[in-house]
Enzyme design. Structure first.
Site, mmCIF file in Angstrom:
data_model
loop_
_atom_site.group_PDB
_atom_site.id
_atom_site.type_symbol
_atom_site.label_atom_id
_atom_site.label_comp_id
_atom_site.label_asym_id
_atom_site.label_seq_id
_atom_site.Cartn_x
_atom_site.Cartn_y
_atom_site.Cartn_z
ATOM 1 N N ILE A 21 -21.752 11.470 -4.002
ATOM 2 C CA ILE A 21 -20.782 12.226 -3.194
ATOM 3 C C ILE A 21 -21.203 13.698 -3.121
ATOM 4 C CG2 ILE A 21 -18.351 12.934 -3.028
ATOM 5 C CD1 ILE A 21 -17.611 10.218 -4.256
ATOM 6 N N GLY A 48 -21.915 18.413 -9.757
ATOM 7 C CA GLY A 48 -22.216 16.981 -9.729
ATOM 8 C C GLY A 48 -23.178 16.654 -8.601
ATOM 9 N N THR A 81 -9.211 4.538 -0.147
ATOM 10 C CA THR A 81 -10.115 5.687 -0.278
ATOM 11 C C THR A 81 -11.199 5.605 0.787
ATOM 12 O OG1 THR A 81 -9.753 5.671 -2.649
ATOM 13 C CG2 THR A 81 -11.677 6.886 -1.867
ATOM 14 N N GLU A 87 -26.165 19.953 -11.655
ATOM 15 C CA GLU A 87 -26.171 18.568 -12.159
ATOM 16 C C GLU A 87 -26.547 18.574 -13.643
ATOM 17 O OE1 GLU A 87 -25.466 15.300 -11.303
ATOM 18 O OE2 GLU A 87 -26.214 14.973 -13.333
ATOM 19 N N HIS A 143 -42.418 -3.850 16.858
ATOM 20 C CA HIS A 143 -43.102 -2.562 16.990
ATOM 21 C C HIS A 143 -42.646 -1.880 18.272
ATOM 22 C CE1 HIS A 143 -46.269 0.417 16.729
ATOM 23 N NE2 HIS A 143 -46.516 0.208 18.015
ATOM 24 N N GLU A 202 0.868 -1.195 0.000
ATOM 25 C CA GLU A 202 0.000 0.000 0.000
ATOM 26 C C GLU A 202 0.895 1.231 0.000
ATOM 27 O OE1 GLU A 202 -3.304 1.178 -0.192
ATOM 28 O OE2 GLU A 202 -2.152 3.046 -0.027
ATOM 29 N N GLU A 203 0.625 2.135 -0.954
ATOM 30 C CA GLU A 203 1.557 3.263 -1.057
ATOM 31 C C GLU A 203 1.215 4.426 -0.127
ATOM 32 O OE1 GLU A 203 1.929 4.944 -4.956
ATOM 33 O OE2 GLU A 203 -0.218 5.249 -5.190
HETATM 34 P P1 FAD Z 1 -9.395 2.109 -2.732
HETATM 35 O O1 FAD Z 1 -10.128 2.193 -1.474
HETATM 36 O O2 FAD Z 1 -9.300 3.333 -3.569
HETATM 37 O O3 FAD Z 1 -7.921 1.607 -2.350
HETATM 38 C C1 FAD Z 1 -6.914 1.541 -3.307
HETATM 39 C C2 FAD Z 1 -5.578 1.688 -2.607
HETATM 40 O O4 FAD Z 1 -4.532 1.357 -3.524
HETATM 41 C C3 FAD Z 1 -5.279 3.117 -2.153
HETATM 42 O O5 FAD Z 1 -5.024 3.134 -0.770
HETATM 43 C C4 FAD Z 1 -4.040 3.517 -2.945
HETATM 44 O O6 FAD Z 1 -3.140 4.305 -2.179
HETATM 45 C C5 FAD Z 1 -3.414 2.167 -3.259
HETATM 46 N N1 FAD Z 1 -2.532 2.147 -4.430
HETATM 47 C C6 FAD Z 1 -2.749 2.711 -5.644
HETATM 48 N N2 FAD Z 1 -1.720 2.429 -6.474
HETATM 49 C C7 FAD Z 1 -0.854 1.670 -5.762
HETATM 50 C C8 FAD Z 1 0.407 1.061 -6.060
HETATM 51 N N3 FAD Z 1 0.960 1.133 -7.274
HETATM 52 N N4 FAD Z 1 1.043 0.360 -5.086
HETATM 53 C C9 FAD Z 1 0.491 0.249 -3.846
HETATM 54 N N5 FAD Z 1 -0.691 0.805 -3.509
HETATM 55 C C10 FAD Z 1 -1.346 1.492 -4.458
HETATM 56 N N6 FAD Z 1 -18.495 3.457 -0.693
HETATM 57 C C11 FAD Z 1 -19.402 2.860 0.087
HETATM 58 O O7 FAD Z 1 -19.643 1.657 -0.054
HETATM 59 N N7 FAD Z 1 -20.091 3.567 1.043
HETATM 60 C C12 FAD Z 1 -19.878 4.885 1.244
HETATM 61 O O8 FAD Z 1 -20.500 5.490 2.118
HETATM 62 C C13 FAD Z 1 -18.915 5.542 0.441
HETATM 63 N N8 FAD Z 1 -18.664 6.857 0.608
HETATM 64 C C14 FAD Z 1 -17.707 7.447 -0.154
HETATM 65 C C15 FAD Z 1 -17.470 8.809 0.023
HETATM 66 C C16 FAD Z 1 -16.509 9.451 -0.731
HETATM 67 C C17 FAD Z 1 -16.241 10.917 -0.512
HETATM 68 C C18 FAD Z 1 -15.755 8.707 -1.694
HETATM 69 C C19 FAD Z 1 -14.696 9.377 -2.519
HETATM 70 C C20 FAD Z 1 -16.000 7.364 -1.887
HETATM 71 C C21 FAD Z 1 -16.980 6.722 -1.128
HETATM 72 N N9 FAD Z 1 -17.263 5.367 -1.297
HETATM 73 C C22 FAD Z 1 -18.223 4.772 -0.531
HETATM 74 C C23 FAD Z 1 -16.563 4.547 -2.305
HETATM 75 C C24 FAD Z 1 -15.459 3.696 -1.650
HETATM 76 O O9 FAD Z 1 -14.540 4.540 -1.001
HETATM 77 C C25 FAD Z 1 -14.770 2.866 -2.704
HETATM 78 O O10 FAD Z 1 -15.727 2.105 -3.391
HETATM 79 C C26 FAD Z 1 -13.742 1.923 -2.107
HETATM 80 O O11 FAD Z 1 -12.766 2.624 -1.376
HETATM 81 C C27 FAD Z 1 -13.057 1.109 -3.211
HETATM 82 O O12 FAD Z 1 -12.142 0.238 -2.609
HETATM 83 P P2 FAD Z 1 -10.865 -0.303 -3.403
HETATM 84 O O13 FAD Z 1 -10.172 -1.218 -2.447
HETATM 85 O O14 FAD Z 1 -11.252 -0.799 -4.722
HETATM 86 O O15 FAD Z 1 -9.948 0.993 -3.683
#
Ligand code: FAD
Length: 478
Positions: free
Chosen positions: A183, A179, A39, A202, A457, A32-33
Site C-alpha cells: 500500500i 511503511g 475495504t 521502511e 507477437h 453490512e454495516e
Molecule cells: P473487507 O473488504 O474489509 O470487508 C469487510 C466488511 O465487513 C466491511 O465492509 C465492514 O464494514 C464489514 N463489517 C465489519 N464488521 C461488521 C459487523 N459487525 N457487521 C456487519 N458488517 C461488518 N487487494 C487486492 O487483491 N488487490 C488490490 O489491488 C488491493 N489494493 C488495496 C489497496 C488498499 C489501499 C487497501 C487498504 C487494501 C487493498 N487490497 C487489495 C486488500 C483488499 O481490500 C482486501 O484483501 C479485501 O477487501 C478483503 O476482503 P474481506 O471481504 O475479507 O474484508
C-alpha cells in the site's frame, strides 16, 4: 431443509460467499454495516486503482512528446474531479453488487451484526431499529481497518491513513510514507505522479519486503523510484515528529530490526513534510463483534480468527474468511472471494478445501509487480533443486513500442522436472501477465509446456515464452 446462512460483512469475501450460497439453494442474509464492497471497493483495490489510472495517464501525457504529440499549455491534475470520478466508479460498482444480491434473492441488511446466541444474530439497522436473524451457519467476513502506530496516531489531516489518502482535497507538497509495503509503495507512485515530493521509511532492508516478492523485483522497483525522485530509507523507522511552522519535522533513526547498526546507521535524519501517511498494516474487525464470546471461536493473540482449510472456525457451525484471518493467510481481495466460495460450499454440506498454492499477487506500482508460487529462496527452503531464468522486457519489441522497457520476468522451476514453481514479474502490465504463470503453477506445468505455448507477437506475454525458452536452454532473443 433449506440451510439458513447469515454472513457478517459485505466485502469481496462476504458478498461472493452470499452469491455462491444462494446459488446452492441456501436462504442467505448478508449484513453490512457500512457500504457493500467492503475495504476492497470503498477503501482499497478499486479507489486506489482509479487514482493510479489518473497518475499513470498524467505521466504518459507528460511523455507525449516522445510519441510525437505536442501539448500546448500546462498539464496538471484536478483533484476534485479525480475524486468525483473515483466516487462514481465506486458508486457504480456498489450498485452492481446490490443488483447481484437482488438477483440471487439474498436478504441484505444494512447495519451492524452481532451475536445474540448460538444460531441467532442481531442487527442494529443503519436506518434505526433492530432485526433478529436466525442462522444454521454463520460466515464471518468482517475484514480489517488501518492500524495506527502508537507514536503516530491518525488525525485525518496531518497524520493520515490509507482511507484518508483516498479522499485528499489537494495534493500535499511533501509527504512521508511510513511503511514500504504494497500500500505504501502504491501511494508513493500515485502521490509522486500527482506532484508531491515523496519519502518512504521502511523498517526492513528492502521495499516490498514480503516473502512472496522476489528480491530482484524490489531492486528494480527501488531503481525506478530513484528515477522518479521518490526518496526512500530502508532499515529505518520514524522516531519522533514535531510541528514546526505549520510543517511536520520528522526524525528518522535506525530500525530495531537492524542487526549491528554502524555509526552512520545510527545518525538521525530529519525530514520536513506536510503530511505523514502511515501504512504499517491492518487490524482485524473481530474484537468489535459484540457477543462473539458466546460462540467457541478461537482468535490468536492479535485478534485474527483461526480457520482451517475448509474455512471452519473452532465452532463447527461458524466459518471465517478473508482479511479477518490475518497475514498468516493471504490478505487479498481475490483470496477473500476464493475463501468465500469454499465457505459457502461447505456451509451447505460440501467438503471443499482452500488451496493457497497458486495465489497471484498484484502490486500496482510503476512498473507493476506480480508474483505467483514460490520465490527462489522459498523453493530452496522447501528442498527443491531450483533453477531460475530471467528475461528483460527490453528484449521485446512490444516493450519498445509502448515505451516501457524497464523490468523483467523470472521463472523459478525445479531443475530436473522443469516444473514451474513460481513466476515473478516486474514491468508493464505485470499484473495481467501473471495470469499465465498462475495457470502454470496451478496445473503443475513444466517450462517446456510454457515454451511450447505460442505467444502472440508483438505482445508483452512474449516475456514468459522467452523466459521459458531460456529455462529449456533454447533462448531465442534473451
Ligand atoms: P473487507 O473488504 O474489509 O470487508 C469487510 C466488511 O465487513 C466491511 O465492509 C465492514 O464494514 C464489514 N463489517 C465489519 N464488521 C461488521 C459487523 N459487525 N457487521 C456487519 N458488517 C461488518 N487487494 C487486492 O487483491 N488487490 C488490490 O489491488 C488491493 N489494493 C488495496 C489497496 C488498499 C489501499 C487497501 C487498504 C487494501 C487493498 N487490497 C487489495 C486488500 C483488499 O481490500 C482486501 O484483501 C479485501 O477487501 C478483503 O476482503 P474481506 O471481504 O475479507 O474484508
Amino acid at each position: 431443509m433449506t440451510v439458513k446462512i447469515a454472513i457478517f460483512g459485505g466485502g469481496p469475501g462476504g458478498y461472493v460467499a452470499a452469491i455462491r450460497a444462494a446459488q446452492l439453494g441456501a436462504e442467505v442474509t448478508l449484513i453490512e454495516e457500512h457500504n457493500l464492497g467492503g475495504t476492497c471497493l470503498n477503501w482499497g483495490c478499486i479507489p486506489s486503482k482509479v487514482l493510479i489510472t489518473t497518475a499513470t495517464l498524467l505521466e504518459n501525457i507528460k511523455k507525449a512528446d516522445v510519441f510525437g504529440i505536442t501539448i500546448n499549455g500546462e498539464v496538471f491534475p484536478d483533484i476534485r474531479r479525480l475524486m468525483e470520478r473515483k466516487d462514481k466508479v465506486v458508486g457504480d460498482q456498489r450498485k452492481g453488487i446490490l443488483d447481484l444480491l437482488k438477483h440471487h434473492k439474498i436478504q441484505y441488511l444494512k447495519g451492524t451484526g452481532y451475536i445474540k446466541g448460538k444460531g441467532l444474530a442481531g442487527v442494529r439497522l443503519s436506518e434505526g431499529g433492530e432485526q433478529e436473524v436466525p442462522w444454521d451457519k454463520l460466515i464471518l467476513a468482517t475484514g480489517t481497518k488501518p492500524s495506527p502506530l502508537p507514536s503516530l496516531p491518525f488525525d485525518g489531516k496531518r497524520i493520515i491513513s490509507s482511507n484518508d489518502a483516498l479522499c485528499l482535497h489537494e495534493v500535499p507538497q511533501s509527504i512521508l510514507i511510513v511503511g514500504g509495503g504494497v500500500i505504501g509503495c502504491e501511494f508513493a507512485f500515485i502521490l509522486s505522479a500527482l506532484g508531491a515530493k515523496v519519502t518512504i521509511v521502511e523498517a526492513l532492508p528492502r521495499l516490498l519486503p514480503l516473502p512472496s516478492v522476489d528480491e530482484d523485483c524490489s531492486k528494480v522497483l527501488q531503481r525506478e523510484m530513484k528515477k522518479r525522485k521518490i526518496s526512500f530509507f530502508v532499515n529505518k523507522v520514524v522516531e519522533s515528529f514535531s510541528e514546526v511552522d505549520n510543517k511536520l519535522e520528522v526524525t528518522i533513526g535506525p530500525s530495531p530490526f537492524l542487526e549491528n547498526p554502524t555509526e552512520k546507521d545510527k545518525r538521525p535524519i530529519t525530514e520536513t513534510v506536510d503530511k505523514i501517511l502511515v501504512c504499517v498494516g491492518r487490524i482485524p474487525n473481530s474484537t468489535n463483534i459484540e457477543g462473539l464470546d458466546l460462540l467457541n471461536i478461537q482468535l490468536d493473540q492479535k485478534g485474527w480468527v483461526i480457520a482451517n482449510e475448509l474455512m471452519e472456525t473452532s465452532d463447527p457451525k461458524v466459518y471465517a474468511i478473508g482479511d479477518l484471518l490475518g497475514p498468516s493467510k493471504i490478505m487479498l481481495a481475490h483470496v477473500a472471494s476464493a475463501e468465500g466460495l469454499v465457505a459457502a460450499e461447505n456451509a451447505v454440506g460440501g467438503k471443499v478445501r482452500m488451496d493457497y498454492s497458486a495465489v497471484p499477487g498484484a502490486i500496482f506500482t510503476s512498473p507493476e509487480v506480480a508474483n505467483v508460487g514460490l520465490t527462489e529462496i522459498q523453493a530452496a527452503e522447501q528442498g527443491y533443486q531450483v533453477r531460475s531464468d530471467t528475461v528483460l522486457f527490453r528484449t521485446l519489441g512490444k516493450a519498445h513500442v509502448i515505451g516501457e522497457i524497464a523490468g523483467q520476468a523470472k521463472i523459478v522451476s525445479e531443475e530436473d522436472s522443469g516444473r514451474v514453481l513460481g513466476v515473478h514479474i516486474i514491468g508493464p502490465h505485470a499484473t495481467d501477465l501473471i495470469a499465465e504463470g498462475t495457470l502454470a503453477v496451478r496445473m503443475g506445468c513444466s517450462v517446456r509446456d510454457l515454451a511450447q505455448t505460442i505467444h502472440a507477437h508483438p505482445t508483452l506475454s512474449e516475456v514468459i515464452g522467452e523466459a521459458a525458452f531460456k529455462a529449456i536452454d533454447r533462448p531465442l532473443h534473451g
